[in-house]
Design a protein around this motif. Structure first.
Motif, PDB file in Angstrom:
ATOM      1  N   ALA A  74       0.824  -1.208   0.000  1.00 18.22           N
ATOM      2  CA  ALA A  74       0.000   0.000   0.000  1.00 18.22           C
ATOM      3  C   ALA A  74       0.867   1.271   0.000  1.00 18.22           C
ATOM      4  N   GLN A  75       2.105   1.163   0.464  1.00 16.63           N
ATOM      5  CA  GLN A  75       3.004   2.326   0.511  1.00 16.63           C
ATOM      6  C   GLN A  75       3.652   2.629  -0.844  1.00 16.63           C
ATOM      7  N   ALA A  76       3.567   1.707  -1.777  1.00 16.75           N
ATOM      8  CA  ALA A  76       4.204   1.907  -3.087  1.00 16.75           C
ATOM      9  C   ALA A  76       3.586   3.083  -3.841  1.00 16.75           C
ATOM     10  N   GLN A  77       2.279   3.179  -3.862  1.00 19.56           N
ATOM     11  CA  GLN A  77       1.612   4.261  -4.578  1.00 19.56           C
ATOM     12  C   GLN A  77       1.949   5.631  -3.993  1.00 19.56           C
ATOM     13  N   PRO A  78       1.852   5.835  -2.673  1.00 22.05           N
ATOM     14  CA  PRO A  78       2.229   7.147  -2.125  1.00 22.05           C
ATOM     15  C   PRO A  78       3.703   7.484  -2.366  1.00 22.05           C
ATOM     16  N   SER A  79       4.572   6.473  -2.343  1.00 20.10           N
ATOM     17  CA  SER A  79       5.998   6.718  -2.600  1.00 20.10           C
ATOM     18  C   SER A  79       6.207   7.176  -4.038  1.00 20.10           C
ATOM     19  N   ALA A  80       5.539   6.542  -4.961  1.00 15.27           N
ATOM     20  CA  ALA A  80       5.650   6.935  -6.370  1.00 15.27           C
ATOM     21  C   ALA A  80       5.121   8.358  -6.564  1.00 15.27           C
ATOM     22  N   GLU A  81       4.048   8.688  -5.851  1.00 19.29           N
ATOM     23  CA  GLU A  81       3.485  10.041  -5.939  1.00 19.29           C
ATOM     24  C   GLU A  81       4.475  11.080  -5.396  1.00 19.29           C
ATOM     25  N   ARG A  82       5.167  10.747  -4.313  1.00 18.45           N
ATOM     26  CA  ARG A  82       6.164  11.672  -3.749  1.00 18.45           C
ATOM     27  C   ARG A  82       7.325  11.886  -4.721  1.00 18.45           C
ATOM     28  N   VAL A  83       7.738  10.822  -5.398  1.00 20.07           N
ATOM     29  CA  VAL A  83       8.816  10.947  -6.389  1.00 20.07           C
ATOM     30  C   VAL A  83       8.363  11.841  -7.545  1.00 20.07           C
ATOM     31  N   ARG A  84       7.141  11.652  -7.997  1.00 24.30           N
ATOM     32  CA  ARG A  84       6.605  12.492  -9.075  1.00 24.30           C
ATOM     33  C   ARG A  84       6.552  13.951  -8.646  1.00 24.30           C
ATOM     34  N   GLU A  85       6.095  14.221  -7.414  1.00 24.09           N
ATOM     35  CA  GLU A  85       6.037  15.602  -6.899  1.00 24.09           C
ATOM     36  C   GLU A  85       7.439  16.200  -6.814  1.00 24.09           C
ATOM     37  N   TYR A  86       8.395  15.406  -6.373  1.00 22.48           N
ATOM     38  CA  TYR A  86       9.782  15.867  -6.287  1.00 22.48           C
ATOM     39  C   TYR A  86      10.281  16.271  -7.682  1.00 22.48           C
ATOM     40  N   GLN A  87      10.053  15.419  -8.662  1.00 25.63           N
ATOM     41  CA  GLN A  87      10.479  15.716 -10.026  1.00 25.63           C
ATOM     42  C   GLN A  87       9.801  16.981 -10.553  1.00 25.63           C
ATOM     43  N   GLN A  88       8.530  17.149 -10.235  1.00 24.11           N
ATOM     44  CA  GLN A  88       7.802  18.341 -10.677  1.00 24.11           C
ATOM     45  C   GLN A  88       8.381  19.600 -10.045  1.00 24.11           C
TER      46      GLN A  88
END
Length: 164
Positions: A74-88
């Motif tokens: 369940a933590q994989a999706q929020p982690s991927a979202e944080r990486v995307r936000e970081y890149q943005q």
């Protein structure tokens, strides 16, 4: 052309000052960018550590291995979202920096170009003056040589004849 005993020509000093001003402002923009990236990295690390600790606590209190795997998945999706936000955020910083650098260059380049042209004009003027001086010196030396040569024909010294 310019020796150390001479003062720096005003055109050259103005050009150096214009370049210094431009590079100082560009350097400040780059430093500000590095600071923003550093702040972003600190925030991302803080978020990552907090998320990892929270996930670890949930996994530890899980009742069985299936629940632990479910929590981790369940933590994989929020982690991927944080990486995307970081890149943005990183892309936004880069885009703002590009705009700031372009504006800075746009502000300073006309003055730097103007002062460079003034330096080129000053160098050309000095080169012409030095060329004229050198030509005058050569002409005077040639005239002295001709005068001395002409006088030499009239006053030729007698060469001693070798004794036999």
């Amino acid at each position: 052309m310019f020796t150390f005993s001479q003062e720096v020509p005003p055109a050259l000093k103005a050009h150096i000052d214009a370049q210094y001003s431009m590079f100082a402002e560009l350097s400040q923009k780059m430093f500000d960018t590095a600071q923003k990236i550093n702040e972003l990295n600190i925030q991302a690390a803080k978020t990552l550590v907090e998320g990892s600790l929270s996930s670890a606590q949930q996994v530890i209190v899980a009742k069985d291995p299936y629940e632990a795997l479910s929590i981790a998945a369940a933590q994989a999706q929020p982690s991927a979202e944080r990486v995307r936000e970081y890149q943005q955020h990183l892309n936004n910083i880069a885009a703002r920096t590009q705009v700031d650098l372009a504006k800075t260059a746009e502000t300073h380049v006309p003055n730097t170009s103007r002062t460079a042209a003034a330096v080129a004009d000053e160098v050309a003027r000095k080169a012409n003056e030095e060329t004229e001086k050198a030509a005058s010196r050569q002409k005077a030396a040639f005239e002295r040589f001709n005068t001395s040569f002409e006088r030499g024909d009239e006053q030729k010294p007698q060469t001693a004849r070798p004794a036999t």
